[in-house]
Enzyme design. Structure first.
Site, mmCIF file in Angstrom:
data_model
loop_
_atom_site.group_PDB
_atom_site.id
_atom_site.type_symbol
_atom_site.label_atom_id
_atom_site.label_comp_id
_atom_site.label_asym_id
_atom_site.label_seq_id
_atom_site.Cartn_x
_atom_site.Cartn_y
_atom_site.Cartn_z
ATOM 1 N N HIS A 308 40.225 42.691 38.870
ATOM 2 C CA HIS A 308 41.273 42.700 39.886
ATOM 3 C C HIS A 308 42.439 41.858 39.407
ATOM 4 O O HIS A 308 42.233 40.840 38.751
ATOM 5 C CB HIS A 308 40.745 42.162 41.228
ATOM 6 C CG HIS A 308 41.605 42.580 42.372
ATOM 7 N ND1 HIS A 308 42.705 41.870 42.756
ATOM 8 C CD2 HIS A 308 41.544 43.663 43.181
ATOM 9 C CE1 HIS A 308 43.284 42.499 43.763
ATOM 10 N NE2 HIS A 308 42.603 43.590 44.034
ATOM 11 N N ASP A 366 36.138 48.404 45.614
ATOM 12 C CA ASP A 366 36.020 49.852 45.454
ATOM 13 C C ASP A 366 34.788 50.285 44.691
ATOM 14 O O ASP A 366 34.411 51.451 44.733
ATOM 15 C CB ASP A 366 37.298 50.414 44.826
ATOM 16 C CG ASP A 366 38.405 50.396 45.858
ATOM 17 O OD1 ASP A 366 38.083 50.623 47.035
ATOM 18 O OD2 ASP A 366 39.554 50.124 45.511
#
Ligand code: CMC
Length: 430
Positions: A308, A366
């Site tokens: 991320h 996700d």
């Protein structure tokens, strides 16, 4: 917001300029570079905005090092455990959690706007039935701007709020219509007696021949997916919505710009990419091969659902989604399913691998949301559209905040030009 501190920019011993330093309520201070060009003739250079605050905002706060995510000051863990998605929508839009009466009125307002104009159905027919749902979303949500344009004054707070409610209400209907269109099934109309998530699940799963009654564990799981995706401060799609909206454009068109940006695999497309990756790996015995591919500098392959830009220790949403993932797999008796075993083994191996540890690459939200949506029987092509459904409230809250900001001006970045300097067109080019 402004304090007396400043940052001196010096060249050897000469002071080039002094720039104000601003503090927010929490988080890093920012250097206000607005006067840099007029004082020094220089721009700043920051591709990907890794060190640039593009606006002031009081909606969401992230501390990527500590793994903290707050919506209007409330920790995501508390919101995910104690609130519904509709309450979170109210919070993001109106800055405070609703009391019972406010929630009832807000939820009712959303319910009353879930149907789309009947002419919207016609837009779908222009798409091939195998069109990607995100392509259809871009077309159909964008088309809403034609239905709500002249009557809308973006400088009226009331009009902006109605627009937000319309979007939060209609996007699930459109997402479900995308799904039905791709399977060749008739569109299912919303039902006012159902809650937000139950209604969406029914529009996705029921047919005129068979009704659908949602399992409460699965409703809670989808509600949590929406809460966790509702906002994430100035991410790529939200910044896109802000930039599009900064020119005063129609908000339905601006949200569509956000949907387009979200589609990319580095952003909202990751949940679909996770599933495609798991299908490609296919077997636990092949995980090592794919881990090696992810580490190979000459191979563009990346482990989808890992890493991320902001969270460098852990993604707090991933922890909550992982919990939901286990609840759903238990509820549906899927723990021994080949795909889920593969996903959990991949998670285990990557978490123990030196490369991933050293680069602080942890599973992100996700990775797990893809697995949960797959367990809910939702085709992977629909995953990013469901992310868009959750993020709509974030986009529209940022758009609302931006339009209301007295300092708001059209977004217009500068550049470092690396092309040809001035030259003349040669008279003879033969
Ligand atoms: N697999 C393998 N290596 C990776 C991965 C990955 N998923 N992610 C980053 N790296 C490596 C990358 O190659 C780089 O190595 P080096 O330092 O040797 O050049 C290093 O880690 C840093 O990566 P980066 O691309 O500079 O980091 P970034 O902050 O620009 O990218 C990211 C963040 C999310 C785009 C990236 O981690 C990625 O592509 N992940 C896979 C896609 C994904 O899951 N995206 C969903 C993000 S969560 C949903 C959302 O909030 O939108």
């Amino acid at each position: 917001m402004t304090d007396s501190r400043s940052l001196k920019l010096t060249n050897d011993s000469d002071t080039l300029c002094e720039l104000p330093v601003l503090s927010g309520t929490t988080g890093p201070d920012v250097v206000d570079v607005q006067s840099l060009y007029s004082k020094t003739g220089m721009f700043t250079y920051d591709p990907g905005f890794t060190s640039t605050a593009s606006c002031r905002s009081s909606i969401t706060y992230i501390d990527g090092e500590a793994g903290v995510l707050l919506y209007r000051g409330y920790p995501i863990e508390q919101l995910a455990e104690q609130c519904t998605f509709v309450e979170v929508c109210y919070l993001l839009l109106y800055s405070e959690l609703p009391n019972n009466a406010e929630l009832k009125e807000f939820a009712n307002n959303i319910t009353m706007h879930t149907m789309v104009h009947d002419q919207v159905n016609n837009f779908f027919r222009g798409f091939r039935r195998d069109a990607h749902p995100m392509a259809i979303m871009v077309g159909v949500v964008g088309a809403l701007s034609a239905f709500y344009h002249d009557a809308m004054d973006i400088h009226s707070k009331e009009d902006r709020r109605i627009c937000a409610i319309r979007l939060v209400a209609k996007v699930p209907t459109i997402v479900a219509m995308c799904h039905k269109y791709s399977t060749g099934s008739p569109f299912m109309y919303p039902q006012n007696k159902l809650g937000y998530v139950e209604n969406f699940m029914r529009m996705m799963q029921a047919t005129p021949c068979d009704d659908y009654e949602a399992n409460p564990v699965l409703v809670k799981a989808l509600d949590r997916i929406l809460i966790l995706h509702a906002d994430h401060e100035q991410n790529a799609s939200t910044s896109t919505v802000r930039l599009a909206g900064s020119s005063g454009a129609n908000p339905f068109a601006c949200i569509t710009a956000g949907i387009a940006c979200l589609w990319g695999a580095a952003h909202g497309g990751a949940n679909e990419a996770v599933l495609n990756m798991l299908l490609e790996i296919d077997n636990v015995s092949r995980i090592g091969l794919y881990i090696d591919k992810a580490k190979d500098k000459n191979d563009p392959f990346r482990l989808m659902g890992f890493g991320h830009r902001v969270y460098k220790n852990h993604d707090p949403r991933a922890k909550l989604m992982r919990e939901t993932c286990h609840e759903v797999l238990n509820e549906l008796g899927l723990r021994d399913d080949k795909m889920f075993k593969l996903a959990l083994e991949l998670e285990r191996i990557a978490l123990e691998d030196e490369y991933f540890i050293a680069k602080k690459l942890y599973p992100n939200v996700d990775f797990y949301s893809g697995i949960v949506l797959h367990a809910l029987g939702i085709p992977s092509k629909m995953f990013t559209a469901i992310f868009a459904m959750g993020r709509t409230i974030g986009w529209v809250s940022h758009w609302d905040e931006m339009i209301a900001d007295p300092d708001q001006k059209i977004g217009r970045p500068r550049q470092l030009y690396t092309g040809q300097t001035r030259r003349d067109v040669p008279p003879n080019r033969g």
